[in-house]
Design a protein around this motif. Sequence first.
Motif, PDB file in Angstrom:
ATOM      1  N   TYR A  91       0.858  -1.186   0.000  1.00  8.11           N
ATOM      2  CA  TYR A  91       0.000   0.000   0.000  1.00  8.11           C
ATOM      3  C   TYR A  91       0.888   1.228   0.000  1.00  8.11           C
ATOM      4  O   TYR A  91       1.907   1.271   0.674  1.00  8.11           O
ATOM      5  CB  TYR A  91      -0.902   0.002   1.233  1.00  8.11           C
ATOM      6  CG  TYR A  91      -1.752   1.239   1.326  1.00  8.11           C
ATOM      7  CD1 TYR A  91      -2.896   1.370   0.553  1.00  8.11           C
ATOM      8  CD2 TYR A  91      -1.395   2.287   2.174  1.00  8.11           C
ATOM      9  CE1 TYR A  91      -3.662   2.516   0.614  1.00  8.11           C
ATOM     10  CE2 TYR A  91      -2.162   3.441   2.240  1.00  8.11           C
ATOM     11  CZ  TYR A  91      -3.292   3.550   1.457  1.00  8.11           C
ATOM     12  OH  TYR A  91      -4.047   4.679   1.507  1.00  8.11           O
TER      13      TYR A  91
ATOM     14  N   SER B 187      -6.127   1.988  -7.424  1.00  6.26           N
ATOM     15  CA  SER B 187      -5.571   3.271  -7.015  1.00  6.26           C
ATOM     16  C   SER B 187      -6.599   4.372  -7.186  1.00  6.26           C
ATOM     17  O   SER B 187      -7.494   4.281  -8.024  1.00  6.26           O
ATOM     18  CB  SER B 187      -4.324   3.605  -7.836  1.00  6.26           C
ATOM     19  OG  SER B 187      -4.659   3.807  -9.178  1.00  6.26           O
TER      20      SER B 187
ATOM     21  N   ASN C   6      -3.308   7.200  -3.800  1.00  5.06           N
ATOM     22  CA  ASN C   6      -3.283   6.050  -2.910  1.00  5.06           C
ATOM     23  C   ASN C   6      -3.384   4.811  -3.758  1.00  5.06           C
ATOM     24  O   ASN C   6      -4.229   4.735  -4.644  1.00  5.06           O
ATOM     25  CB  ASN C   6      -4.451   6.091  -1.927  1.00  5.06           C
ATOM     26  CG  ASN C   6      -4.348   7.293  -1.022  1.00  5.06           C
ATOM     27  OD1 ASN C   6      -3.324   7.493  -0.370  1.00  5.06           O
ATOM     28  ND2 ASN C   6      -5.394   8.115  -1.015  1.00  5.06           N
TER      29      ASN C   6
ATOM     30  N   LEU D 109      -3.076   0.427  -3.884  1.00  2.32           N
ATOM     31  CA  LEU D 109      -2.979  -0.866  -3.210  1.00  2.32           C
ATOM     32  C   LEU D 109      -2.680  -1.911  -4.268  1.00  2.32           C
ATOM     33  O   LEU D 109      -3.333  -1.967  -5.314  1.00  2.32           O
ATOM     34  CB  LEU D 109      -4.314  -1.200  -2.528  1.00  2.32           C
ATOM     35  CG  LEU D 109      -4.388  -2.567  -1.883  1.00  2.32           C
ATOM     36  CD1 LEU D 109      -3.608  -2.587  -0.582  1.00  2.32           C
ATOM     37  CD2 LEU D 109      -5.836  -2.963  -1.638  1.00  2.32           C
TER      38      LEU D 109
END
Lengths: 516, 979
Positions: B353, B444, B417, B419
Amino acid sequence: MKRNNIIKGFLYLGIASFSIGCTNLDEKILDGVSNDTSGGGTINTAGTLQSAYEGLRDFNGQGGVYALNEMSTDAMVGPTRGGDWDDNGVWRQIHTQTWAPDHGEVLGAWNSLLSNVYKCNQVIENGGTTAQVAEARFLRAWYYYNVVDLFGQAPYRPAGSALTDDPKVWSRSEATDFIISELEAIVNSLPNRTANDASTANKDAAHFLLAKVYLNKGVFKASNPAGPYTFDAADMTKVVQHVDALTNTLDLTVGSGYWSNFQPNNNTSNEIIFSSKNIQGGAGGNMQSKWRMCNHYNQTPDGWNGFATVADYYSNFNAADKRAHYAVPGYTFTVDPNGNGVGFLAGQMYKLGTVAPANALKDRNNNPLVFTSAVTLITSGATLETAGIRGMKYVPDAANVGSPDNDLVLMRYSDALLMKAEAITRGGTGTGVATILSNLATRAGVTAAAATLDGIYAERGRELWWEGWRRNDAIRFGKFLAARALKPYTSDAKYLLYPIPADALFNSNLSQNPGY
Amino acid sequence: MVLVTILCTSLTYSQDVSGTVSDASGPLPGASVLVKGTTKGAQTDFDGKFTIKNVGSNAVLVFSYIGLKTQEVNVAGRSNVNVTLKEDSAELKEVVVIGYGSVKKKDATGAVDQLSAKSFDNVGAPSPADLLRGKVSGVQVTSASGEPGAGASIRIRGNSSIRSGNGPLIVVDGVPLDGGDVSSGSDIGLGASSARNPLNFINQNDIESMSILKDASSTAIYGSRGANGVIVITTKKSKSKEPQLTYSNSFTFSSLASNLKLMSSAEFVANGGANNGGTGYKWEDAILRNAFSMNHDVAFTKSTENSSTRLSIGASNTEGIVNKTGLDKYTMAFNNSNDFFGGALKVDTKVNYSSLRDQAALISDNAGYIGNLIGAAMYWNPTNKLYNTNGTYNVISNTYINPVQLANAYTDYTNTNKLLASVKSTLKLNDNLNYQLLVGVETSTSSRKFQLDPTINIQNVAQASSGSTTKFGQANISNIQKFNKTFEHTLNYNKTFNDNFVMDALAGYSYYQYNASGNDMSAKGFDANQMNLIDNIEGGLQTEFRASSWKNQVELQSFFGRVNATLYKKFLVTATMRADGSTKLGKNNKYGTFPSVGLGYKVFEDKAGLVNSLKLRANYGITGNQEFAVNSAVARASYGNNGSLNVDTNANPDLKWETTTSSGVGVDFGLLNNRLTGTVDYFQRDTQDLIFPVPSAATQPGPPSPRFVNLPGNLINKGLEVSANYKIIDSEKLTWDVAANASFLSNKMENFAGFIQAGAVDGQGLTGAYVQVVTNNQPIYSYYMYEWRGYDSTGASIYADAAGNDASLGLAAKKLIGKQGLPKMNLGFSTNVTYKNFDAAVSFYGAFGHYLYNNTANAYFFKGAFLGGRNVPASVATSAQAQGDPNSPSTKYLEKGDFLRMGNLTVGYTFSGATLEKMKIKSARFFVNGQNLLLFTNYSGFDPEVNTNKAKNGVPSAGIDYLSYPRSKAIALGLNVTF
């Protein structure tokens, strides 16, 4: 035993997800709609027609079709000013008639015109309503008229052919016949022109375009683009008849009658036959270029210090001609020494307010901002930024300089009247040449032009300056290739047509225009 | 030595010897201990302990463990011998990760290089791409600019596509990434800027190794996405048995590396520039800073007999040298492996992450006359004051911008962000057969928000009319969401039939789904007092709100298989086949098949003498490339304003992959007791069915968008790659290694009818200009422009005309000048020395044979600019050029791009001894690292390693430099501690 069961269960799970995974790989369009009607699908014809109208906005800017029509003549030059406006030489090439098939503005014009033809085809061939189809056929004729005028030959797609097929090609003569037959077929199906908005296809616009095509038929159907051109008397009479069919009127108010066609609220002018609509602050074309392509950086409204007119062209105007200099009542957005707002800007430029030495503007090199009539293709020295008289054909919308309310005039009644005068002079049946020339001159505050072909050509140059007709006129009157100030030579006849853009020759049915 | 050992041994008596074997991370179970010259030996137990009975007092014990350096220790009468084995990168290389598995390096038939964490010398690299630079032959990594986290182009064995899509496929722990941009670009009206490097999400400290698959025999297993090579990234897992905590940090100080000199205020005035009274202005000081960055990483590992876990957390804060730029990165990686049912089922779980916060300045790729931040800072008259006496900004005009005001008025943040998670279950069906299921998710969300404050007035930028007044300020918000799924089922069959026939086989099915969607909104015309435009976007003028959104999906499914066989221990055969189907392709060409074969012949292996090992390799294969926009093959329209329907794409039901047919031969050798090892590879790649958007001009009347087709033509890449590694000294106290690699690459279009413009040039007076083309018999991105020959007596430029004679600009002719933007040679060189507890390493890399087009000089550095009041280098101000001489693109602005850079210099010290043990510290190392301390080049711009995105009509460029973010040099201090 238990272990085996778990393993088996795991295997089944894997196989299950295997089958979930297997897919048919059909492509999905998630943020648009399919435009493919081959599988029985439909397309939104209203939306596509709307888009075909918006294609007219491409005529708004300083480049593309507009530059090809004005800058290739004595009316306009795009000088290179030091580091400014070299742009790979495109502007100089247009003015000096030295363009080649890789020319960016030529390509832009080709793509703009023909992609809009395609939109019209979509409406016509995919179940548009009767009214939509009539409008689309009119628009298609307009776009094709421009293709025929600029490029000669015209690619087309027979109805129902696949997009993967290379388009077929009409000769200039075939395409001209197609435009005429289309317009004659739909002229009576089109709606009447609406008061206060000439931006929708209408009967008047179709009549105008028919008059335009008949007037140029001698050029378009000539076996050699360089002529000789034969203007058939029957065609000329058709020009007269189509002009006579127009419902427009001329506002004969001295000065402001002319300029009402170019003001921000010009949609109210009854003289405009067809236009491209712009909405203040909203959707529209690059209309700001109408002042910014010329104005200096330090003027108000500020501009890009580009295009200018040539001394010989400017000298065609009488000093009193209100088409070349006019102070729009109540409007003092741009200030030249005569306190004039619009028309040609020559001499010292001033800040907004009164014309006083204290308000005299300077250029970025601290030279006085004095627009000179002398101009060269590549400017230099003290007049690097100031060479050339600038033109302000439209009245800038002070309320929104960048996204103004002015509609772009594509067809105007004055033009129609001058076409009628020319057609009669070229042997068409009709009367009123002197009245036409007198009305236009009186409104401009000058004496009427001679009722001869030369007189009409000169009057067209004044009345319709920078409206996008100069190249078409110059060719019809046999003046296009002639030597002039910044092109001191007679050009090769191949330049009567623009080249087919190099990129377009991936279509194997197209061949390059002769000479390129 | 052998004689001495025998002598000594003969004089000894026997005893029992025991001890502990450990590695850097603790006790090492399963290590082998052998009494040299005998078959006597032992394996260490779970706690790393061993005991061997009856060992001679002068016997030599040989300690070995896979991946670690073998050590010989003389017993010397001791009964307790403790040994710590060191990692050996050369040994690690023995096993290389390839697609869907791994192979012993000595048995590999393909051209595969593997880079392990050990050889990463870049400290705190924002992207793994940075770690590859100069390390692997045949791989070229070019950053777009010096900005932290800038996009980078990775090219493996050259460019095999004439348009975008030349980047390799990146596979992280078995999950192929979708490769597209994760975040949005920006454009506030002063040119567009590119998206960030999509690989920034990986923390370099979580990377165990990167394998670079270069040839078709190794990439064909990735079929339609293998043509540009494949990078397989494997993340770290636990290696230690007992709990272990590692903490590492680094602190980096960076500053401008370039020496681009503009005139000082004194020089400006001396050369005739207007004196506006100010002194001391330097463009560097106005917008740059000395930046400070730091990195912290904590990793925890623990293993039991049938389970291992690694958890790491990283935080880094990288400041860019341009004010208000930088990259904050927070990462978390979790790696767990569990055996069940006595090893019959193994489940590997990996979760990665990351959260990135990227701040950018207004540095765009295609600024005009007004410039971007770099342009404004450079053209600013150095005698202009930045501030008025009352503290307000000194505003010159709306086309001559105060750089400090511009810097402060612009705010640009991207939050991303991401993952990446995968679960891999391996089920042992019998001794020879495994079934594996990999389920991976890559998701994302990214939001880029940027604004220009209403306090600044720039012509035609961020302003709108409201009635008769003009209001300023603009805010944009762009969001991108991605959600990708991977399902892979593989069966592995592994069997040694007899000594002369060993085989392993793989069969598999994959399904991938890539979903992307996004939206953009913008508003203009804010209240003059509003500052938080992006956070209160409602403040904009109602008529100036714009919104748009988009969404797409791509699905791929594939069937693949591979057979590796070793015959008579000498012959190696690898055959692969992959059938790929994709939704993106035309409906008549949904599937493609990509076969390959690789052959190897081990002439010698582990032979004594001068030549110790020699392996010949040959490979042939077909791979594909499908990097074109989704919905390219179908007829597509979308709605615009007020219900208008716009046609976007032209259908092409025949659209298919670009296919690259590759062949190559290679030699792997080991000389001088295997101290000199190396590889030589020659390859040829022929790409056909070139995917190209045929300009819409050819399809008219048709949609205004181009139609994607497979153009006839061959794009040929040929190259030679050499790499060698030499252990000059290899003793207990002192080691010295040297590694070098070189790649030579040529690239040419053949049988190609087009003349495609590339390499856009921007700036005032340069609208529509371009300087590169793709055409027959030339390398792609060949330069095409006027040849500049100097100035005439009036100061006007002299160019060459079509006949080669001197001519003025109006009569000059553009031509192919026989120079290319792509390097012909890439070099990498590094050396490592360890002496007792000290270690030192230095690495160089360089590129040669290419030319750079200095668009910055073209657009900003000419006499007219100076006489118009703009700052330029002194040589331009004093040149003979006339004020009105236009700056047409020409060879005047073309420069050699050759460079050699010292990328990294590192000196480290590893602590040992009682103090550490007292503090319960297993190991500790302190280091000082210098980045980009030396650069050899004649290029006059910021930095020769540059590739501003100057794509034209979707055709990328190479080697064009335009107002790019300048590169920094840096010194870093760091510490690694293991508890």
